[in-house]
Write a protein that holds these residues in place. Structure first.
Motif, mmCIF file in Angstrom:
data_model
loop_
_atom_site.group_PDB
_atom_site.id
_atom_site.type_symbol
_atom_site.label_atom_id
_atom_site.label_comp_id
_atom_site.label_asym_id
_atom_site.label_seq_id
_atom_site.Cartn_x
_atom_site.Cartn_y
_atom_site.Cartn_z
ATOM 1 N N VAL A 86 0.013 3.368 27.740
ATOM 2 C CA VAL A 86 1.423 2.968 27.841
ATOM 3 C C VAL A 86 1.539 1.617 28.538
ATOM 4 N N ALA A 87 0.710 1.400 29.554
ATOM 5 C CA ALA A 87 0.713 0.100 30.245
ATOM 6 C C ALA A 87 0.327 -1.015 29.290
ATOM 7 N N PHE A 88 -0.649 -0.741 28.419
ATOM 8 C CA PHE A 88 -1.042 -1.766 27.453
ATOM 9 C C PHE A 88 0.103 -2.102 26.510
ATOM 10 N N LEU A 89 0.873 -1.102 26.090
ATOM 11 C CA LEU A 89 1.993 -1.372 25.188
ATOM 12 C C LEU A 89 2.962 -2.378 25.795
ATOM 13 N N ALA A 90 3.144 -2.308 27.111
ATOM 14 C CA ALA A 90 4.032 -3.254 27.785
ATOM 15 C C ALA A 90 3.478 -4.669 27.704
ATOM 16 N N ALA A 91 2.148 -4.785 27.742
ATOM 17 C CA ALA A 91 1.513 -6.105 27.695
ATOM 18 C C ALA A 91 1.428 -6.654 26.284
ATOM 19 N N ALA A 92 1.404 -5.770 25.287
ATOM 20 C CA ALA A 92 1.151 -6.193 23.907
ATOM 21 C C ALA A 92 2.204 -7.153 23.380
ATOM 22 N N ALA A 93 3.439 -6.999 23.839
ATOM 23 C CA ALA A 93 4.528 -7.834 23.319
ATOM 24 C C ALA A 93 4.306 -9.314 23.596
ATOM 25 N N GLY A 94 3.590 -9.629 24.667
ATOM 26 C CA GLY A 94 3.392 -11.031 25.028
ATOM 27 C C GLY A 94 2.149 -11.660 24.434
ATOM 28 N N LEU A 95 1.428 -10.924 23.595
ATOM 29 C CA LEU A 95 0.199 -11.443 23.015
ATOM 30 C C LEU A 95 0.445 -12.024 21.636
ATOM 31 N N ASP A 96 -0.408 -12.965 21.233
ATOM 32 C CA ASP A 96 -0.331 -13.458 19.865
ATOM 33 C C ASP A 96 -0.819 -12.359 18.923
ATOM 34 N N GLU A 97 -0.481 -12.504 17.642
ATOM 35 C CA GLU A 97 -0.734 -11.429 16.673
ATOM 36 C C GLU A 97 -2.206 -11.039 16.603
ATOM 37 N N GLU A 98 -3.099 -12.030 16.624
ATOM 38 C CA GLU A 98 -4.525 -11.734 16.491
ATOM 39 C C GLU A 98 -5.040 -10.930 17.674
ATOM 40 N N ARG A 99 -4.720 -11.400 18.886
ATOM 41 C CA ARG A 99 -5.202 -10.677 20.069
ATOM 42 C C ARG A 99 -4.560 -9.299 20.160
ATOM 43 N N ARG A 100 -3.288 -9.220 19.823
ATOM 44 C CA ARG A 100 -2.579 -7.952 19.898
ATOM 45 C C ARG A 100 -3.232 -6.895 19.007
ATOM 46 N N THR A 101 -3.564 -7.299 17.791
ATOM 47 C CA THR A 101 -4.166 -6.357 16.846
ATOM 48 C C THR A 101 -5.555 -5.924 17.296
ATOM 49 N N VAL A 102 -6.373 -6.889 17.694
ATOM 50 C CA VAL A 102 -7.737 -6.574 18.137
ATOM 51 C C VAL A 102 -7.710 -5.697 19.386
ATOM 52 N N TYR A 103 -6.880 -6.064 20.353
ATOM 53 C CA TYR A 103 -6.815 -5.308 21.603
ATOM 54 C C TYR A 103 -6.283 -3.900 21.363
ATOM 55 N N TRP A 104 -5.278 -3.779 20.493
ATOM 56 C CA TRP A 104 -4.726 -2.455 20.208
ATOM 57 C C TRP A 104 -5.788 -1.549 19.590
ATOM 58 N N ASP A 105 -6.550 -2.079 18.654
ATOM 59 C CA ASP A 105 -7.622 -1.286 18.046
ATOM 60 C C ASP A 105 -8.619 -0.834 19.104
#
Length: 297
Positions: free
Chosen positions: A176-195
């Motif tokens: 859940v903490a990561f979801l809060a951070a995901a909004a501020g990431l660029d699309e590439e990092r967001r996708t890789v980090y989420w996976d």
């Protein structure tokens, strides 16, 4: 060939140049000099070496207006035991020290506790008084990040936290903490980090996060694309599992004993063509081990 997990961990340190210094100081309690910039430099160490030498990441901490090197950090991601590392790691340290003319430390990142213990063994160089003891960031050294503010300030740290602690009680809070951070990431990092985060969490935490993503009222393009991707991955996973079970059932129906290593390898396959080939081979092999020993069809 480096695995996806290895490369993803390497990218964390490349994407956040200060991460190596932060982990040395905050997680391992090692004194890091004050610096004005952390810079990723070339990790190619073949300049005067007869064979290829390439560290995972090299960070140089710079200080002052002249941007003088204050310290270099060789970051090595280690996911398994490799008897060559006690020979290559000292080379990385001495070559980096010679190139940048500054103190150089070795930081080994190991998300498995047993591998971390192996990495931490002192390396006796054979010369009196010369021993290299790697500084190892194991799972116990990685902070448990459950606060949204902390995750937003350091997304790479919360990803590390998920990889180190994603099977424990804090898994859901970390996700859940990561979801809060995901909004501020660029699309590439967001996708890789989420996976990375999702694959590291236990099943219960993963289900919770998937439900949050699906039911969130204002879904970002990332969320919508993730849900669609998840559906497709689910279909593929079902197909792969069915074919893998078919291989094993065929072998067992022929009265062949299936060793644990063969069963694990078949069930772990993500290659449909490979599974189809194994199904054909299962009809003719005399021993289940021959299934993996051949490259033929």
């Amino acid at each position: 060939m480096p695995s996806m997990t290895h490369e993803a961990l390497v990218e964390l340190f490349k994407n956040r140049p200060t991460l190596a210094a932060e982990m040395l100081q905050d997680a391992l309690g090692q004194p890091v000099p004050a610096f004005t910039e952390a810079r990723i430099v070339s990790s190619d160490l073949t300049e005067i070496m007869p064979s290829d030498r390439r560290a995972d990441v090299i960070v140089v901490l710079l200080v002052g207006e002249q941007q003088q090197p204050a310290m270099a950090i060789v970051v090595e991601v280690q996911l398994g035991v490799d008897p060559e590392k006690p020979y290559s790691w000292p080379v990385y340290v001495t070559q980096t020290r010679a190139r940048h003319r500054c103190p150089t430390w070795l930081l080994v990142v190991a998300i498995d506790a047993e591998i971390a213990r192996w990495c931490a063994r002192p390396i006796d160089m054979g010369h009196p008084g010369l021993t290299l003891t790697p500084l190892v960031l194991g799972p116990e050294g990685v902070p448990v990040v459950t606060e949204a503010a902390q995750a937003t300030a350091a997304p790479e740290v919360v990803v590390l936290s998920a990889m180190a602690h994603g099977q424990g009680e804090a898994a859901e809070a970390i996700g859940v903490a990561f979801l809060a951070a995901a909004a501020g990431l660029d699309e590439e990092r967001r996708t890789v980090y989420w996976d990375l985060v999702l694959s590291s969490l236990n099943a219960a935490a993963r289900r919770t996060l998937e439900a949050i993503m699906k039911n969130y009222e204002f879904q970002s393009e990332f969320a919508r694309s993730y849900v669609a991707k998840g559906v497709e991955q689910g279909r593929l996973a079902g197909l792969l599992e069915g074919k893998a079970q078919g291989v094993l059932a065929f072998l067992e129906a022929r009265g062949l004993e299936v060793p644990a290593e063969v069963r694990e390898r078949v069930l772990a396959s993500t290659d449909i063509a490979e599974l189809d080939r194994w199904i054909r081979r299962a009809a003719s092999v005399g021993d289940a081990r021959e299934l993996l020993a051949t490259t033929g069809s």
